[in-house]
Design a protein around this motif. Sequence first.
Motif, PDB file in Angstrom:
ATOM      1  N   VAL A  44      99.431   2.927  43.197  1.00  0.00           N
ATOM      2  CA  VAL A  44     100.469   3.371  42.273  1.00  0.00           C
ATOM      3  C   VAL A  44     100.234   4.812  41.830  1.00  0.00           C
ATOM      4  N   GLU A  45      98.985   5.181  41.607  1.00  0.00           N
ATOM      5  CA  GLU A  45      98.707   6.535  41.123  1.00  0.00           C
ATOM      6  C   GLU A  45      99.098   7.592  42.147  1.00  0.00           C
ATOM      7  N   ASP A  46      98.851   7.332  43.428  1.00  0.00           N
ATOM      8  CA  ASP A  46      99.277   8.283  44.466  1.00  0.00           C
ATOM      9  C   ASP A  46     100.796   8.417  44.487  1.00  0.00           C
ATOM     10  N   LEU A  47     101.504   7.292  44.366  1.00  0.00           N
ATOM     11  CA  LEU A  47     102.963   7.340  44.334  1.00  0.00           C
ATOM     12  C   LEU A  47     103.450   8.073  43.089  1.00  0.00           C
TER      13      LEU A  47
ATOM     14  N   ASP B 283     116.910  18.559  46.403  1.00  0.00           N
ATOM     15  CA  ASP B 283     118.331  18.315  46.201  1.00  0.00           C
ATOM     16  C   ASP B 283     118.503  17.018  45.417  1.00  0.00           C
ATOM     17  N   ALA B 284     118.895  17.095  44.176  1.00  0.00           N
ATOM     18  CA  ALA B 284     119.021  15.929  43.297  1.00  0.00           C
ATOM     19  C   ALA B 284     120.103  14.969  43.768  1.00  0.00           C
ATOM     20  N   ARG B 285     120.963  15.421  44.673  1.00  0.00           N
ATOM     21  CA  ARG B 285     121.986  14.513  45.209  1.00  0.00           C
ATOM     22  C   ARG B 285     121.391  13.530  46.204  1.00  0.00           C
ATOM     23  N   LEU B 286     120.208  13.825  46.726  1.00  0.00           N
ATOM     24  CA  LEU B 286     119.554  12.941  47.680  1.00  0.00           C
ATOM     25  C   LEU B 286     118.713  11.914  46.932  1.00  0.00           C
ATOM     26  N   PRO B 287     118.910  10.623  47.236  1.00  0.00           N
ATOM     27  CA  PRO B 287     118.119   9.604  46.541  1.00  0.00           C
ATOM     28  C   PRO B 287     116.685   9.577  47.057  1.00  0.00           C
ATOM     29  N   LEU B 288     115.800   9.015  46.244  1.00  0.00           N
ATOM     30  CA  LEU B 288     114.433   8.773  46.685  1.00  0.00           C
ATOM     31  C   LEU B 288     114.472   7.688  47.754  1.00  0.00           C
ATOM     32  N   PRO B 289     113.429   7.561  48.549  1.00  0.00           N
ATOM     33  CA  PRO B 289     113.372   6.449  49.502  1.00  0.00           C
ATOM     34  C   PRO B 289     113.465   5.111  48.753  1.00  0.00           C
ATOM     35  N   THR B 290     113.808   4.055  49.468  1.00  0.00           N
ATOM     36  CA  THR B 290     113.931   2.736  48.841  1.00  0.00           C
ATOM     37  C   THR B 290     112.573   2.247  48.347  1.00  0.00           C
ATOM     38  N   THR B 291     112.612   1.280  47.442  1.00  0.00           N
ATOM     39  CA  THR B 291     111.357   0.710  46.935  1.00  0.00           C
ATOM     40  C   THR B 291     110.554   0.089  48.065  1.00  0.00           C
ATOM     41  N   ARG B 292     111.223  -0.502  49.037  1.00  0.00           N
ATOM     42  CA  ARG B 292     110.523  -1.101  50.176  1.00  0.00           C
ATOM     43  C   ARG B 292     109.806  -0.026  50.987  1.00  0.00           C
ATOM     44  N   GLU B 293     110.486   1.093  51.244  1.00  0.00           N
ATOM     45  CA  GLU B 293     109.859   2.188  51.990  1.00  0.00           C
ATOM     46  C   GLU B 293     108.658   2.746  51.226  1.00  0.00           C
ATOM     47  N   LEU B 294     108.844   3.000  49.929  1.00  0.00           N
ATOM     48  CA  LEU B 294     107.750   3.563  49.129  1.00  0.00           C
ATOM     49  C   LEU B 294     106.585   2.582  49.027  1.00  0.00           C
ATOM     50  N   GLY B 295     106.888   1.300  48.845  1.00  0.00           N
ATOM     51  CA  GLY B 295     105.831   0.289  48.780  1.00  0.00           C
ATOM     52  C   GLY B 295     105.019   0.245  50.065  1.00  0.00           C
TER      53      GLY B 295
ATOM     54  N   ARG C  60     104.638   2.742  52.264  1.00  0.00           N
ATOM     55  CA  ARG C  60     103.875   3.989  52.417  1.00  0.00           C
ATOM     56  C   ARG C  60     102.643   4.029  51.527  1.00  0.00           C
ATOM     57  N   TYR C  61     102.722   3.392  50.357  1.00  0.00           N
ATOM     58  CA  TYR C  61     101.626   3.471  49.389  1.00  0.00           C
ATOM     59  C   TYR C  61     100.855   2.163  49.250  1.00  0.00           C
ATOM     60  N   SER C  62     101.143   1.203  50.132  1.00  0.00           N
ATOM     61  CA  SER C  62     100.424  -0.082  50.165  1.00  0.00           C
ATOM     62  C   SER C  62     100.450  -0.796  48.824  1.00  0.00           C
ATOM     63  N   ILE C  63     101.625  -0.808  48.188  1.00  0.00           N
ATOM     64  CA  ILE C  63     101.799  -1.520  46.925  1.00  0.00           C
ATOM     65  C   ILE C  63     103.065  -2.370  47.008  1.00  0.00           C
ATOM     66  N   SER C  64     103.192  -3.325  46.108  1.00  0.00           N
ATOM     67  CA  SER C  64     104.346  -4.223  46.141  1.00  0.00           C
ATOM     68  C   SER C  64     105.618  -3.508  45.695  1.00  0.00           C
ATOM     69  N   ASN C  65     106.744  -4.057  46.114  1.00  0.00           N
ATOM     70  CA  ASN C  65     108.034  -3.515  45.694  1.00  0.00           C
ATOM     71  C   ASN C  65     108.170  -3.579  44.176  1.00  0.00           C
ATOM     72  N   ALA C  66     107.639  -4.651  43.575  1.00  0.00           N
ATOM     73  CA  ALA C  66     107.703  -4.796  42.117  1.00  0.00           C
ATOM     74  C   ALA C  66     106.945  -3.668  41.417  1.00  0.00           C
ATOM     75  N   SER C  67     105.801  -3.280  41.961  1.00  0.00           N
ATOM     76  CA  SER C  67     105.037  -2.169  41.371  1.00  0.00           C
ATOM     77  C   SER C  67     105.801  -0.865  41.484  1.00  0.00           C
ATOM     78  N   VAL C  68     106.458  -0.662  42.620  1.00  0.00           N
ATOM     79  CA  VAL C  68     107.275   0.539  42.801  1.00  0.00           C
ATOM     80  C   VAL C  68     108.404   0.542  41.778  1.00  0.00           C
ATOM     81  N   CYS C  69     109.079  -0.594  41.621  1.00  0.00           N
ATOM     82  CA  CYS C  69     110.187  -0.698  40.652  1.00  0.00           C
ATOM     83  C   CYS C  69     109.724  -0.383  39.239  1.00  0.00           C
ATOM     84  N   ARG C  70     108.581  -0.946  38.848  1.00  0.00           N
ATOM     85  CA  ARG C  70     108.057  -0.686  37.497  1.00  0.00           C
ATOM     86  C   ARG C  70     107.751   0.792  37.295  1.00  0.00           C
ATOM     87  N   LEU C  71     107.149   1.431  38.303  1.00  0.00           N
ATOM     88  CA  LEU C  71     106.822   2.852  38.198  1.00  0.00           C
ATOM     89  C   LEU C  71     108.088   3.691  38.099  1.00  0.00           C
TER      90      LEU C  71
END
Length: 73
Positions: A13-16, A30-42, A44-55
């Motif tokens: 989580v800290e790296d993310l 570009d603020a019009r571009l969304p961040l990657p999905t929670t699944r993609e970020l999870g 990449r950072y070896s964390i659960s989707n729920a942890s990504v959502c909370r962050l």
Amino acid sequence: MMSDQPFPPGTGVEDLNKAVRRVAGLHGWDARLPLPTTRELGGRYSISNASVCRLLKRLAEEKVIWRRANGRY
């Protein structure tokens, strides 16, 4: 060595947290571009989707990022 990717692979989580704060602080992002999905970020950072959502929710509350009407950050 700094990666030129906005969200380089990491662990935890800290790296993310650091990556999102760095991207949010970039003047060229570009603020019009969304961040990657929670699944993609999870993945990449070896964390659960729920942890990504909370962050992401916490960062939105801190006004580091914002959430679109469609639910994407």
